[in-house]
Design an enzyme around this catalytic site. Structure first.
Site, PDB file in Angstrom:
ATOM      1  N   LEU A 429      66.382   3.224   3.949  1.00 30.53           N
ATOM      2  CA  LEU A 429      66.496   1.977   3.178  1.00 30.53           C
ATOM      3  C   LEU A 429      65.425   1.885   2.097  1.00 30.53           C
ATOM      4  CD1 LEU A 429      67.147  -0.547   6.089  1.00 30.53           C
ATOM      5  CD2 LEU A 429      68.827   0.326   4.466  1.00 30.53           C
ATOM      6  N   GLY A 430      64.257   2.462   2.350  1.00 33.44           N
ATOM      7  CA  GLY A 430      63.173   2.403   1.373  1.00 33.44           C
ATOM      8  C   GLY A 430      61.912   2.996   1.963  1.00 33.44           C
ATOM      9  N   GLN A 431      60.918   3.200   1.091  1.00 34.77           N
ATOM     10  CA  GLN A 431      59.642   3.756   1.511  1.00 34.77           C
ATOM     11  C   GLN A 431      58.531   2.851   1.029  1.00 34.77           C
ATOM     12  OE1 GLN A 431      59.659   7.813   0.023  1.00 34.77           O
ATOM     13  NE2 GLN A 431      60.487   8.553   1.963  1.00 34.77           N
ATOM     14  N   ASP A 548      49.397  -8.425   0.721  1.00 36.02           N
ATOM     15  CA  ASP A 548      50.204  -7.561  -0.151  1.00 36.02           C
ATOM     16  C   ASP A 548      51.520  -8.255  -0.505  1.00 36.02           C
ATOM     17  OD1 ASP A 548      50.733  -5.346  -1.680  1.00 36.02           O
ATOM     18  OD2 ASP A 548      51.480  -4.122  -0.029  1.00 36.02           O
TER      19      ASP A 548
END
Length: 759
Positions: A429-431, A548
């Site tokens: 899905l993502g990094q 973050d």
């Protein structure tokens, strides 16, 4: 079945099992003598190389083992780091980078011009290339070939990053040159045409180096600056013995090839000769008895037919004589066949049968023992991973704060492997900064997101346990929910609820998705995010600072509800403290400048990052952009300046603004400007931000409701241009509704506006 054949097959099966359980590899000596060091750290040191004079062939092959660090480092010459020595005649080193850097005013700093002087070593022209990096650069590789000086080089000139291509050394920002054959004793030199005066912002230096092509040097525009901190790159030397050829060297008294060897000719351009073991022998061919016979009979696969013949090892080879009862096949001389049947007595049947039964018992017992040892080893490995992944630390944290911690489900490794199709790339899905997220399907068909940490070291374990501890304290509809974790794998895993609509970053910066992201949706997303952060700051048992906050860490579901995620860098704030002194972490562009300079982390740091996120929602611009003028690169400064200079509507997304939402947009923009204040004490709290956004969103909903209510009223009023319609609580021909007293409907625009209350 022939009993003799069955007996032989059982013998072979038992032999294979016992071999797998207890066989050990034969080690061949590589150093000149047992007193010589044959390894330095992770690098073997074979003769003719050595770490002392009496252990090396001569000074050309003399190296030293620097044991001051861990692991020790093998050094050639003064300070060349050797990473591998191949008996095929290759030497892997870390070669220094030539640099010439300048200050912004054009003043040159001290250059770095590496010089290598090894007559016995030749630059490999097949394994290396010469690279020059820079936008105001030219560089030389000065070397000797056939005892004559020789130079090659290339230059790279560019005015900006516009035409620099990542992933390809095209000549713009990066140029490369093939290495000629036979180059020795070389010097690297990097220079500049204009002292980098016009490109100093993104490229203050010229760089030149020889790099190993196998390492696939992948050029990036970031190297124009970041290489300033690099010291070396892998490269390959070719080495050989002396200057004699294989035609003359064997007749010389100094010939170094040992017994059972052949003289080997090195590649073109490399002087001297090499040694290699004959076929059937293995070891160090430069030692007098280094090449030793290989026992082919122990090889896998076996060289002989193990059913019909036995293997006899010979010097440099092997033979395959037939077993009793078999004979050489006349049709194929290398194979054996069964002899014609003969009468056998009962004893010839009973003895093989008894032996077979005994071997079967031995086989079953050995297999059970082997499987038991394997299960025990697997259990210990899982226990090791559990401790290595912070399992004991997590248990301690949970036991210390049971009142506020929810039970976390512990998933099995096999369960998550099956859910992700063994972590197939199609499931990614993502990094993020601390790992990769995969889409998974549990046995009950529930979709989940599984986060797999990138590394398995102690510095990452604290981040992983920190995220678990933080998420177990959060119970909010706008925070991604942690379902459980897995600690019995080599790298730790977290399992979250699956959020279907991707990241906010994708929706803002994708042109198609951005056009469907209306003002109402954007205001909802901002309100949801502010509510989640306010909850973390003020409503949890221990306040949490996210540290973050950015669009990539905000997920959207099908209803465009925001879900704050990625708590790997978050911190818990003790109730008796208002700030923490920490190592600065976060993402450039969203990082609180006060926190960046002071390392003092407060809740106002999240407020600043949230302000940048809402500025992206309003403008569609990225937090940092190097495409435009310098004044526009930092979105926070650019947005604050636009609001202060009454230029807000010039930078907003074009499709957001309408007559009905100008007031709300202006109010949100002013709130963002306060969030982006340089001093934390000038920013509002996250709770104040959430309350203000809730108020504006309620006003937005109220106006949308009124707009729908007035649709029918204005239809009549437009048809009677001489009449201004007012809702006063009675049926006056325009409407029988009394909910909008004090509003006038314009005949021309059909837009509701407040009446002057000067009655």
């Amino acid at each position: 079945m022939d009993l003799r054949r069955m007996f032989l097959e059982l013998v072979i099966c038992v032999a294979v099992i016992l071999s797998a359980m207890g066989a050990a590899a034969v080690a061949f000596p590589i150093a000149k003598s047992p007193h010589c060091q044959d390894r330095c750290g992770d690098v073997p040191v074979p003769y003719p190389f050595g770490t002392t004079k009496n252990c090396s062939l001569d000074d050309d092959f003399l190296m030293r083992c620097d044991s001051s660090g861990h692991p020790p480092v093998l050094i050639a010459g003064k300070n060349l780091n050797v990473t591998n020595i191949s008996m095929n005649g290759e030497l892997d080193i870390l070669m220094y980078i030539a640099k010439q850097c300048y200050m912004k005013n054009g003043t040159a700093l001290k250059p770095n011009r590496p010089r290598i002087n090894y007559p016995a070593f030749t630059i490999s022209n097949t394994k290396n290339k010469f690279f020059t990096i820079g936008c105001d650069s030219y560089a030389y590789l000065n070397a000797f070939r056939n005892n004559e000086s020789f130079s090659i080089g290339c230059m790279s000139i560019c005015k900006s990053l516009t035409n620099v291509e990542n992933g390809s050394c095209t000549g713009i920002g990066c140029c490369q040159v093939d290495i000629p054959k036979g180059l020795k004793n070389f010097t690297l030199e990097a220079r500049s045409y204009y002292n980098h005066t016009y490109v100093s912002e993104f490229n203050p230096c010229s760089f030149a180096f020889v790099a190993k092509e196998d390492d696939m040097f992948n050029f990036s525009s970031s190297y124009l600056k970041s290489l300033q901190g690099n010291e070396s790159y892998p490269m390959v030397f070719e080495w050989a013995i002396g200057n004699e050829t294989c035609e003359t060297a064997p007749n010389k008294p100094e010939y170094v090839c040992g017994g059972n060897t052949l003289c080997d000719v090195p590649p073109e351009g490399v002087d001297g000769y090499r040694c290699k073991c004959k076929e059937g022998y293995k070891g160090n061919p430069y030692l007098s008895d280094g090449c030793q016979d290989i026992n082919e009979c122990e090889a896998d696969p076996k060289p002989c037919d193990i059913i019909t013949s036995r293997c006899n090892n010979t010097d440099g080879g092997f033979t395959c004589p037939c077993l009793d009862g078999y004979e050489v096949d006349i049709n194929e001389s290398t194979s054996c066949r069964l002899k014609a049947r003969t009468n056998r007595s009962k004893i010839n049947i009973i003895i093989p049968l008894a032996i077979s039964i005994g071997l079967i018992v031995l086989f079953v017992g050995g297999s059970s023992l082997y499987c038991g040892l394997k299960r025990r080893k697997l259990f210990k490995l899982k226990e090791k991973f559990f401790q290595q992944n912070g399992g004991l630390f997590l248990q301690q944290k949970l036991s210390n704060d049971r009142t506020s911690m929810e039970t976390v489900k512990i998933f099995r490794a096999k369960e998550l492997e099956k859910a992700t199709n063994n972590y197939d790339e199609s499931r990614v899905l993502g990094q993020g900064s601390y790992g990769t997220v995969y889409r998974g399907v549990l046995p009950d068909n529930k979709l989940v997101a599984i986060k797999k940490s990138k590394f398995c070291d102690q510095s990452q374990i604290e981040q992983f346990i920190n995220e678990v501890i933080v998420l177990t304290q959060i119970n909010h509809r706008n925070v991604v929910k942690l379902l459980g974790c897995c600690l019995e794998t080599e790298v730790p895993l977290l399992v979250y609820e699956f959020i279907t609509n991707g990241t906010l970053s994708k929706h803002i910066h994708d042109k198609v998705l951005s056009s469907s992201l209306s003002w109402e949706k954007r205001l909802k997303i901002a309100t949801d995010t502010a509510g989640a952060l306010a909850y973390m700051h003020f409503s949890t048992s221990i306040p949490i600072i996210h540290r973050d906050v950015k669009p990539a860490n905000i997920l959207l579901d099908d209803n465009y509800s925001a879900k704050v995620s990625d708590f790997g860098t978050s911190r818990l704030v003790p109730l008796d403290q208002t700030q923490l002194t920490t190592l600065v972490q976060g993402t450039l562009g969203y990082l609180d400048p006060e926190y960046f300079h002071s390392s003092q982390l407060t809740e106002k740091s999240d407020v600043y990052s949230f302000g940048v996120v809402v500025a992206e929602l309003l403008t569609g611009k990225k937090a940092l952009s190097f495409d435009g003028p310098e004044i526009d690169r930092n979105l926070a400064m650019y947005f604050s300046s636009a609001v202060k200079g009454d230029r807000l509507h010039q930078i907003l997304e074009v499709h957001l603004v309408s007559d009905g939402n100008i007031y709300e947009i202006d109010e949100v923009a002013n709130l963002v400007k306060r969030c982006l204040s340089v001093r934390g004490e000038d920013r509002p709290t996250m709770k104040e931000v959430a309350m203000e956004l809730d108020r504006l969103r309620s006003m937005e909903k109220h106006q949308l409701g009124e707009a729908n209510l007035y649709t029918e009223e204005t239809d009549y009023c437009v048809k009677t241009p001489a009449i201004h319609c007012f809702n006063i609580g009675v049926d006056d021909g325009c409407s029988s509704t009394s909910t909008t007293v004090g509003y006038e409907v314009s005949m021309k625009t059909q837009v509701s506006k407040p009446l002057d209350d000067g009655r």
